[in-house]
Design a protein around this motif. Structure first.
Motif, mmCIF file in Angstrom:
data_model
loop_
_atom_site.group_PDB
_atom_site.id
_atom_site.type_symbol
_atom_site.label_atom_id
_atom_site.label_comp_id
_atom_site.label_asym_id
_atom_site.label_seq_id
_atom_site.Cartn_x
_atom_site.Cartn_y
_atom_site.Cartn_z
ATOM 1 N N SER A 1 0.793 -1.226 0.000
ATOM 2 C CA SER A 1 0.000 0.000 0.000
ATOM 3 C C SER A 1 0.825 1.276 0.000
ATOM 4 C CB SER A 1 -0.924 0.009 1.221
ATOM 5 O OG SER A 1 -0.160 -0.085 2.415
ATOM 6 N N LYS A 2 2.145 1.167 0.004
ATOM 7 C CA LYS A 2 2.976 2.371 0.035
ATOM 8 C C LYS A 2 3.653 2.555 -1.321
ATOM 9 C CE LYS A 2 3.270 2.383 5.031
ATOM 10 N NZ LYS A 2 2.172 1.415 5.252
ATOM 11 N N ALA A 3 4.893 2.191 -1.456
ATOM 12 C CA ALA A 3 5.548 2.384 -2.747
ATOM 13 C C ALA A 3 4.869 1.598 -3.867
ATOM 14 C CB ALA A 3 7.020 1.991 -2.661
ATOM 15 N N LEU A 4 4.216 0.484 -3.535
ATOM 16 C CA LEU A 4 3.566 -0.328 -4.565
ATOM 17 C C LEU A 4 2.139 0.108 -4.858
ATOM 18 C CD1 LEU A 4 4.966 -3.903 -3.873
ATOM 19 C CD2 LEU A 4 5.923 -2.019 -5.211
ATOM 20 N N ALA A 5 1.690 1.199 -4.237
ATOM 21 C CA ALA A 5 0.499 1.950 -4.683
ATOM 22 C C ALA A 5 -0.768 1.120 -4.749
ATOM 23 C CB ALA A 5 0.779 2.572 -6.063
ATOM 24 N N SER A 6 -0.917 0.160 -3.861
ATOM 25 C CA SER A 6 -2.109 -0.681 -3.910
ATOM 26 C C SER A 6 -2.658 -0.849 -2.501
ATOM 27 C CB SER A 6 -1.762 -2.032 -4.556
ATOM 28 O OG SER A 6 -2.896 -2.840 -4.677
ATOM 29 N N GLN A 7 -2.973 -2.080 -2.142
ATOM 30 C CA GLN A 7 -3.508 -2.402 -0.822
ATOM 31 C C GLN A 7 -3.067 -3.807 -0.477
ATOM 32 O OE1 GLN A 7 -5.394 0.063 0.600
ATOM 33 N NE2 GLN A 7 -5.356 -0.991 2.562
ATOM 34 N N GLY A 8 -2.886 -4.056 0.813
ATOM 35 C CA GLY A 8 -2.547 -5.410 1.227
ATOM 36 C C GLY A 8 -1.169 -5.493 1.852
ATOM 37 N N GLY A 9 -0.863 -6.681 2.359
ATOM 38 C CA GLY A 9 0.442 -6.957 2.933
ATOM 39 C C GLY A 9 0.931 -8.306 2.455
ATOM 40 N N TYR A 10 2.177 -8.638 2.788
ATOM 41 C CA TYR A 10 2.719 -9.936 2.371
ATOM 42 C C TYR A 10 3.715 -10.433 3.403
ATOM 43 C CZ TYR A 10 7.031 -7.514 1.172
ATOM 44 O OH TYR A 10 8.184 -6.776 1.248
ATOM 45 N N VAL A 11 3.918 -11.733 3.412
ATOM 46 C CA VAL A 11 4.995 -12.380 4.155
ATOM 47 C C VAL A 11 5.752 -13.245 3.170
ATOM 48 C CG1 VAL A 11 5.591 -14.024 5.966
ATOM 49 C CG2 VAL A 11 3.755 -12.374 6.349
ATOM 50 N N ALA A 12 7.077 -13.164 3.203
ATOM 51 C CA ALA A 12 7.918 -13.981 2.333
ATOM 52 C C ALA A 12 8.887 -14.772 3.188
ATOM 53 C CB ALA A 12 8.671 -13.103 1.333
ATOM 54 N N GLY A 13 9.077 -16.034 2.830
ATOM 55 C CA GLY A 13 9.983 -16.899 3.583
ATOM 56 C C GLY A 13 10.065 -18.258 2.937
ATOM 57 N N ASP A 14 10.440 -19.257 3.717
ATOM 58 C CA ASP A 14 10.566 -20.588 3.132
ATOM 59 C C ASP A 14 9.200 -21.273 3.025
ATOM 60 O OD1 ASP A 14 9.971 -21.643 5.672
ATOM 61 O OD2 ASP A 14 12.080 -21.973 6.164
ATOM 62 N N GLU A 15 9.190 -22.394 2.366
ATOM 63 C CA GLU A 15 7.945 -23.120 2.085
ATOM 64 C C GLU A 15 7.186 -23.460 3.355
ATOM 65 O OE1 GLU A 15 4.968 -25.228 0.033
ATOM 66 O OE2 GLU A 15 6.582 -24.030 -0.846
ATOM 67 N N ALA A 16 7.893 -23.938 4.361
ATOM 68 C CA ALA A 16 7.222 -24.351 5.604
ATOM 69 C C ALA A 16 6.563 -23.165 6.292
ATOM 70 C CB ALA A 16 8.225 -25.027 6.540
ATOM 71 N N LEU A 17 7.223 -22.006 6.295
ATOM 72 C CA LEU A 17 6.651 -20.824 6.929
ATOM 73 C C LEU A 17 5.331 -20.429 6.265
ATOM 74 C CD1 LEU A 17 6.810 -18.283 8.805
ATOM 75 C CD2 LEU A 17 7.985 -17.146 6.895
ATOM 76 N N VAL A 18 5.339 -20.329 4.957
ATOM 77 C CA VAL A 18 4.126 -19.885 4.254
ATOM 78 C C VAL A 18 3.023 -20.923 4.386
ATOM 79 C CG1 VAL A 18 3.153 -19.337 1.990
ATOM 80 C CG2 VAL A 18 5.373 -18.382 2.678
ATOM 81 N N GLU A 19 3.353 -22.187 4.273
ATOM 82 C CA GLU A 19 2.331 -23.229 4.394
ATOM 83 C C GLU A 19 1.722 -23.219 5.798
ATOM 84 O OE1 GLU A 19 -0.051 -26.194 2.699
ATOM 85 O OE2 GLU A 19 1.406 -24.816 1.775
ATOM 86 N N TYR A 20 2.559 -22.950 6.807
ATOM 87 C CA TYR A 20 2.038 -22.888 8.170
ATOM 88 C C TYR A 20 1.138 -21.672 8.351
ATOM 89 C CZ TYR A 20 1.757 -22.505 13.221
ATOM 90 O OH TYR A 20 1.285 -22.388 14.509
ATOM 91 N N LEU A 21 1.561 -20.512 7.853
ATOM 92 C CA LEU A 21 0.770 -19.296 8.028
ATOM 93 C C LEU A 21 -0.586 -19.389 7.346
ATOM 94 C CD1 LEU A 21 3.432 -16.455 7.649
ATOM 95 C CD2 LEU A 21 2.392 -17.329 9.746
ATOM 96 N N LEU A 22 -0.646 -19.982 6.168
ATOM 97 C CA LEU A 22 -1.947 -20.051 5.501
ATOM 98 C C LEU A 22 -2.899 -21.013 6.209
ATOM 99 C CD1 LEU A 22 -2.592 -22.741 3.502
ATOM 100 C CD2 LEU A 22 -0.689 -21.760 2.232
ATOM 101 N N ASN A 23 -2.337 -21.819 7.095
ATOM 102 C CA ASN A 23 -3.173 -22.684 7.924
ATOM 103 C C ASN A 23 -3.474 -22.099 9.296
ATOM 104 O OD1 ASN A 23 -3.677 -25.665 6.840
ATOM 105 N ND2 ASN A 23 -1.698 -24.962 6.029
ATOM 106 N N ALA A 24 -2.567 -21.279 9.839
ATOM 107 C CA ALA A 24 -2.663 -20.886 11.244
ATOM 108 C C ALA A 24 -2.833 -19.394 11.497
ATOM 109 C CB ALA A 24 -1.414 -21.377 11.991
ATOM 110 N N ALA A 25 -2.549 -18.525 10.518
ATOM 111 C CA ALA A 25 -2.674 -17.082 10.744
ATOM 112 C C ALA A 25 -4.145 -16.681 10.618
ATOM 113 C CB ALA A 25 -1.823 -16.312 9.746
#
Length: 405
Positions: A254-278
């Motif tokens: 939502s800042k320099a990228l002029a849109s909306q939203g947030g992101y998390v970047a990391g290894d496969e296990a981190l993202v797979e866990y977050l989409l289940n637990a966040a």
């Protein structure tokens, strides 16, 4: 009967007395120059004179860029105006996956996950990881603070941008936890912004990673005010070459990228866990496709063009001009805090700047510590030399009128 309701009028009056009450002021557009109106309270805004905006987080000036607008329109036409449901139900689209691939490539990670906001990403990630202890920079953003309140068993605050103090606090915590001399099995997380939004300085990530690695802690960084501006569009982590030492890279769209939203970047296990637990991901509707399309195009522009170089040229011109007048300008990034000190002086300076056609509001306590009120100047890459000169002229005139120069 005892009245157990909420006296909101009294709360608002107290804010008014303390000089802390804020008001909405609708803008006609999100460009480098626009018109503003007083709060219409549900009616149509009555816009006045146009003003130069030196207070926006749209650092690359892409929010009204035609390429980004076309990408948002195409996403709406081809995918839809809204995701319609949580991404775990029916709201996951190829467009979301494409943006996440681009973000992961940009951040040098295996995978990325897009949230509905940067705030949701911070709170959801910390809550999902549920660390025993979070070591948090004292000037971290409110979304990190709230994430710690929700998700951490204990939060230890270390001195701002001070790896030595972080190391001391980790050593003290380790000594307390070991008690009997055995190793602790607690999960530790060190969290910091990279670019601090009110001070414009940069966290010493290399030293922070050194301290964290010494005690086996994970490192999580918030690149909200850095994404798109450093290191091939990635952020400070990429500029410093630290992607392999930072466990959780987080930011906003939502800042320099002029849109909306947030992101998390990391290894496969981190993202797979977050989409289940966040919870802020699981129980939120997926990011609207037009926002996804706009963010993806903005990221492309940030990576493939010289837009960021134009921003840094403008930043240096502004800094040099303000300092030549005698202003104390802090920071080392696109955020230029012009220090005033006294809250009333800062408010008056902000008002006089507005009268002179420049939007650069005062930032005062409790947002910043007592005695450090300031004007937060945030230029865009799309500001012209003439507009920068007008901003500087306004600061010189207003500063003399307020008695600061």
């Amino acid at each position: 009967m005892t009245d157990r309701g909420f006296d909101l009028d009294a709360r608002l009056a107290e804010r008014e007395r303390a000089g802390l009450r804020r008001h909405l002021r609708p803008a006609e557009s999100v460009a480098a120059r626009t018109r503003f109106a007083d709060d219409p309270r549900g009616g149509a805004p009555d816009y006045g004179e146009g003003r130069l905006v030196f207070a926006s987080n749209s650092y690359l000036g892409l929010a009204d860029d035609r390429r980004v607008q076309r990408a948002a329109e195409l996403a709406a036409r081809s995918v839809g105006t809204g995701a319609g449901a949580s991404r775990l139900v029916t709201g996951d689209t190829g467009l979301h996956r494409a943006l996440e691939r681009d973000l992961a490539d940009c951040k040098g990670t295996e995978r990325a996950l897009v949230f509905s906001s940067g705030y949701a990403a911070n709170v959801g990630t910390i809550e999902a990881l549920s660390p025993d202890v979070v070591f948090s920079d004292e000037l971290n953003h409110a979304s990190i603070v709230d994430g710690c309140r929700v998700g951490a068993e204990e939060t230890v605050i270390y001195d701002h941008a001070d790896p030595a103090d972080l190391r001391e606090r980790m050593a003290a915590r380790a000594a307390d936890a070991r008690g009997d001399g055995s190793e602790t099995d607690e999960d530790w997380l060190v969290v910091t912004d990279t670019v601090f939004s009110m001070d414009g300085d940069v966290a010493p990530l290399d030293g922070i990673c050194d301290a964290a690695e010494e005690f086996g802690a994970w490192v999580m960084v918030d690149e909200a005010h850095a994404t798109g501006l450093f290191g091939d569009g990635g952020g400070v982590v990429q500029r410093e070459g630290l992607a392999d030492r930072v466990d959780v890279q987080l930011g906003t769209l939502s800042k320099a990228l002029a849109s909306q939203g947030g992101y998390v970047a990391g290894d496969e296990a981190l993202v797979e866990y977050l989409l289940n637990a966040a919870r802020s991901f699981v129980f939120s509707t997926g990011l609207a496709p037009p926002a996804v399309g706009a963010a993806r195009e903005s990221l492309r522009i940030a990576r493939e063009t010289s837009r960021a170089d134009r921003l840094w040229d403008t930043v240096e011109d502004l800094r040099a001009g303000l300092e030549a007048m005698g202003y104390d300008v802090r920071g080392e990034t696109q955020v230029l805090p012009v220090m005033v000190g006294d809250r009333d002086d800062a408010l008056e300076l902000g008002d006089r700047l507005a009268d002179l056609g420049v939007v650069a509001p005062a930032i005062r306590p409790p947002t910043v510590p007592e005695g450090t009120a300031r004007i937060r100047v945030a230029p865009m890459a799309t500001h012209t030399e003439t507009e920068v000169d007008r901003c500087l002229d306004a600061f010189e005139t207003a500063g003399r009128e307020v008695g600061l120069l």
